[in-house]
Design an enzyme around this catalytic site. Structure first.
Site, mmCIF file in Angstrom:
data_model
loop_
_atom_site.group_PDB
_atom_site.id
_atom_site.type_symbol
_atom_site.label_atom_id
_atom_site.label_comp_id
_atom_site.label_asym_id
_atom_site.label_seq_id
_atom_site.Cartn_x
_atom_site.Cartn_y
_atom_site.Cartn_z
ATOM 1 N N SER A 183 0.626 -1.260 -0.003
ATOM 2 C CA SER A 183 -0.155 -0.122 -0.080
ATOM 3 C C SER A 183 0.717 1.278 -0.027
ATOM 4 O O SER A 183 1.834 1.140 0.651
ATOM 5 C CB SER A 183 -0.786 -0.022 1.305
ATOM 6 O OG SER A 183 -1.351 1.352 1.210
ATOM 7 N N ARG B 96 1.988 8.853 -7.552
ATOM 8 C CA ARG B 96 2.418 7.483 -7.849
ATOM 9 C C ARG B 96 3.345 7.617 -9.217
ATOM 10 O O ARG B 96 4.463 6.832 -9.409
ATOM 11 C CB ARG B 96 1.180 6.626 -8.303
ATOM 12 C CG ARG B 96 0.468 6.511 -6.692
ATOM 13 C CD ARG B 96 -0.574 5.587 -6.932
ATOM 14 N NE ARG B 96 -1.012 5.251 -5.687
ATOM 15 C CZ ARG B 96 -2.254 4.502 -5.340
ATOM 16 N NH1 ARG B 96 -3.107 4.432 -6.506
ATOM 17 N NH2 ARG B 96 -2.570 4.381 -4.178
#
Lengths: 670, 248
Positions: A284, A337
């Site tokens: 995660s 990301r």
């Protein structure tokens, strides 16, 4: 056909409210004469099916797994964003809207994103009412954590299993409606085509995966909530069965497919270990709250680590390159990301990768353990704690926060991440692109809707962490149930849609023919053989960095693999039984088309934005040197592709993006 | 490593099944168990045999789809993992591995290693929910504080993945760990109180109708549960059930 986004007029903050006040409604007595098909039962499909049934529609829901609870939303770990501002750190609907548009690198539709931010708070209220056990602080109130690309703490979570808990919430709401008979649930069923009658989506053809029977199901509207197409890469963090078939079938029947090249490569996944690998496992993003990412500064240390002469813990602070903190001091390890993934690739391409394949960087919790340990020592009034005591106390906190992730890592890699840094590398995770939808979430086929990851709408060119769960539930609980009513209001006198029409017959025949083709083809190579080859082309040439030559090669190579597939694929067993190879064959056939359109879209988009990085388009000077260079003048549009037979012949339709409430500018996380 | 696999093969729910032997070679210790099964299946496809059907999906231990009974243990010899997270380093070169489906009257075999777990679905449908409609007007999420302890305990119960290992492990094929976990999650939260009586009565009734056995407190389910769901949940369900019976 010109694309009409149907975004309501008026100031952005009033659009959704005004829209809801003006749409047509279906009265409760009429709803029970209207059928809706929902394909996919993840967060989007599950929440939509439950809510539509609560409203009184007759819902038929389809899942390929043996229970709606197993849809891949279940695997989402970190959390769900909502503009609650419980932390009082300056969050607001506008700020969530702004962060999402900026995080998406200005390639999403403003009005949709604002609506998403607007309903986000309702999601948390709804889920708590359903009994979702979110994490709480000692005062009994909801706790938050922070995710990449933002400067506030707005992420709600349930340990490292937030997706599971939210999906079980939607699943419980579905169960209530299944028990009432308002949802008819078709587990172990796969949609293999949509049926269009008089220009409207009126049903689907599905295969019963236990008996192999081909079934016709009719409805007044069809909702596709079948998730993303990340498995086009073969290796991804998606489930083994995750597929694009439902989305691709509607594309072939008239739904435009938007921005396929916007695909998220997630920075923190467990690196691959061998050719037998069947999937990649995500660690995660929440770990980046506490973990620090680094590679060795010196090449000698890299070699020593690879050869086992040194351990990462042997390296002192000044022998480590915390490259995210170095390059992006403002956001550090919490950059979005796409930025984090490219930075990892940059270091590994330069030779600093720390495992045998050269494709891994460290995610290190040592300093977090120390920081928490000292904090705990203070809380517990321990004077002059020993290092061992600090470690013990700190480890306890890290374990409470991320225990299940650490355990998962240890089981896969066989190393203790409390003692030695994790090794991570980017992997395909999420697809921002998908079926084009208007403000109503309707595709270009009237009556065919697309929600959740399967559509393209809210995340632009890059999705921020903890926003997928938010979008899935927003679409299913709070958006679609309104917008679909506006369409169905015209259907109150239609009556049941018959399934004996020639449209159903033709669609069923096409499905059956294709299945029989596979069974009788008697080729020499397995489905996986072709899927792996496709995946390699996608990763090598349409992966984290793309260029014109590579993309052209990719298109030609994918076409070649596709042709070989149809000549030489081997599917054992029969059509009229449970046959997992047959299921895979159909899905891979669709990926082999989608992959080519993906490369074509990437080739067309001669700019770098979000998850799409074109090597030809980088900043050449100044503070942003080496960063992705967007081209707003020529590419501030949604690329919606119309199917014309071969993927290479797809026709481009542009939806120009207007930014009225947010100024277009270069993303900076420095 | 080289292995001998003894695998349950059964054409469909009506057919008679049997154990069949297979050999696999060059298995890496870093493979997951299901990747080893992939190797076997690729081998079978290439030699023109029908591959072994088994349930699996997320391959990261959360969807609850995978369900193999390996060497007499649900999800195999490792603890705290599902079959998809089991790695071949738990086995040795030359081992013989027995692979069977879940065995329980309430989980009939569909094909090979795939079983039908819809009995679990029907138990959930009997009461595994809070009756709240979707609306934009639900009260604020922080309106009712919930103690961290209760929230954490509810979360621990809620982490059940519904795989059915508890049933497969239990000598009585009891589903009480599964049902207890769901009953507990709601029993521990204020939102679950309103329907607590009906919920436990209805879920237990459905559980019995499905043909699951009773609990004799052996505790094997807790040990084999990949998510570490505690036996306390069964005790809590029994208390809830007793309370409900008295209240009526």
């Amino acid at each position: 056909m010109a694309l009409d986004s149907k975004v309501p007029k008026g100031p952005i903050k009033d659009k959704w409210t005004d829209y809801k006040n003006k749409i047509n409604l279906v009265n409760p007595a009429n709803k029970r004469h209207i059928d809706v098909i929902v394909v996919g039962t993840g967060l989007a499909g599950g929440s939509a099916a439950a809510t539509l049934a609560e409203l009184g529609y007759n819902v038929k829901a389809f899942a390929y797994q043996d229970s709606p609870r197993r849809a891949h939303s279940i695997a989402a770990q970190g959390g769900i964003n909502a503009a609650k501002n419980y932390q009082g750190d300056g969050d607001s609907t506008y700020r969530l809207f702004y962060d999402t548009v900026k995080g998406g690198d200005y390639r999403s539709r403003e009005a949709n994103v604002y609506r998403l931010a607007e309903v986000s708070a309702n999601i948390i209220d709804q889920c708590v009412a359903q009994g979702v056990p979110f994490a709480r602080d000692y005062g009994g109130l909801l706790d938050n954590r922070s995710f990449g690309g933002v400067l506030v703490s707005r992420t709600f979570y349930a340990k490292g299993q937030t997706g599971q808990q939210l999906l079980l919430g939607a699943y419980s709401a579905m169960n209530r409606q299944i028990a009432r008979g308002k949802i008819e649930m078709f587990n172990r069923h796969e949609m293999l085509d949509v049926v269009v009658v008089d220009g409207k989506a009126r049903g689907i053809i599905a295969r019963n995966l236990i008996t192999g029977e081909i079934e016709r199901h009719s409805a007044h509207a069809v909702v596709i909530a079948s998730g993303g197409y990340g498995n086009v890469y073969f290796l991804s963090t998606n489930a083994m069965g995750s597929n694009a078939t439902a989305a691709w079938k509607i594309h072939k029947k008239g739904a435009y497919f938007a921005n396929p090249c916007f695909t998220q490569i997630h920075p923190t996944c467990i690196p691959r270990s061998g050719d037998y690998q069947s999937k990649l496992t995500l660690m995660s993003e929440s770990l980046r709250n506490d973990g620090r990412i680094w590679v060795p500064k010196n090449m000698e240390d890299v070699m020593a680590i690879r050869e086992g002469r040194k351990k990462p813990t042997d390296l002192s602070e000044d022998e480590r390159d915390y490259y995210l903190e170095r390059r992006y001091p403002a956001f550090g390890n919490l950059v979005p990301r796409d930025v984090a993934s490219r930075a990892a690739k940059e270091r590994c391409d330069a030779g600093y990768g720390v495992n045998a394949t050269g494709e891994a960087v460290y995610l290190d919790f040592a300093s977090a353990i120390e920081r928490y340990g000292k904090e705990q020592a203070k809380i517990h009034n321990i004077d002059n704690p020993t290092e061992a005591k600090i470690y013990e106390l700190g480890k306890g906190i890290v374990e409470a926060k991320y225990g299940n992730l650490f355990q998962m890592y240890e089981k896969i890699v066989d190393e203790d991440p409390y003692k030695t840094p994790m090794m991570i590398y980017p992997a395909t995770h999420y697809t921002m692109g998908g079926v084009w939808v208007d403000y109503n979430l309707m595709t270009t086929i009237p009556g065919c809707y697309c929600i959740g990851e399967a559509n393209f709408s809210d995340h632009g060119a890059n999705r921020l962490g903890a926003s997928a769960l938010m979008q899935g539930l927003a679409d299913g609980y709070f958006v679609l149930p309104y917008t679909i009513g506006d369409y169905l209001a015209d259907d109150i006198r239609t009556g049941k849609i018959p399934t004996n029409s020639k449209e159903f017959e033709e669609a069923e025949k096409a499905v059956t023919d294709r299945i029989n083709f596979f069974i009788n083809n008697n080729g020499t190579k397995s489905v996986d053989h072709f899927h792996k080859r496709l995946g390699k082309v996608m990763w090598d040439k349409v992966g984290m960095a793309r260029n014109e030559q590579g993309l052209k090669e990719a298109m030609a190579e994918i076409k070649q693999i596709r042709e070989e597939f149809w000549k030489d694929v081997k599917v054992p067993g029969n059509a009229n039984e449970m046959n997992p190879e047959l299921e895979k064959a159909g899905r891979v056939a669709d990926f082999l088309e989608l992959g080519e359109l993906f490369a074509k879209d990437a080739l067309m988009r001669e700019e770098s934005c979000g998850g799409h990085f074109r090597e030809e388009s980088v900043e050449e000077s100044g503070e942003q040197k080496g960063e992705a260079k967007r081209n707003d003048k020529d590419f501030a549009f949604v690329a919606a592709w119309e199917y014309k037979g071969e993927p290479a012949d797809a026709v481009l339709h542009k939806e120009e993006l207007e930014f009225k409430d947010i100024e277009l500018k270069q993303r900076s996380y420095k | 490593m080289n292995l001998t696999l003894k695998i349950w093969r059964q054409k469909d729910s009506n057919a008679k099944g049997q154990m069949v032997d297979y050999k696999v070679t060059d298995i890496s210790e870093h493979m997951s168990f299901l990747e080893m099964m992939d190797v076997l299946n690729e081998q079978l496809v290439n030699t023109g045999e029908e591959p072994v059907a088994f349930d699996h999906d997320c391959r990261e231990g959360i969807c609850g789809m995978c369900s193999l009974y390996i060497n007499g243990e649900a999800h195999g010899p490792d603890r705290g993992v599902t079959t998809c997270q089991l790695h071949m380093r738990m086995f040795k070169d030359g081992d013989t591995i027995t692979i069977e489906p879940w065995r329980a009257a309430a989980f009939p075999v569909i094909k090979d290693l795939v079983v039908d777990r819809t009995s679990f679905e029907r138990i959930q449908q009997a009461g595994g929910y809070i009756s709240v409609n979707t609306s934009g007007n639900t009260q604020d999420a922080n309106a009712i504080p919930i103690s961290k302890h209760a929230a954490d305990e509810a979360m621990d119960a809620a982490t059940c993945i519904g795989c059915g290992a508890c049933v497969a492990t239990c000598k009585n094929s009891s589903a009480m760990l599964f049902v207890g976990a769901k009953v507990s999650q709601y029993a521990l939260l204020p939102q679950g109180q309103v329907e607590a009586t009906d919920r436990v009565m209805n879920m237990v009734k459905q559980m019995d109708l499905e043909g699951f056995g009773n609990c004799t407190n052996t505790g094997a389910c807790e040990i084999e549960c990949p998510k570490g769901i505690s036996l306390e949940n069964i005790a809590r369900m029994n208390r809830e059930f007793l309370k409900a019976t008295i209240k009526g």
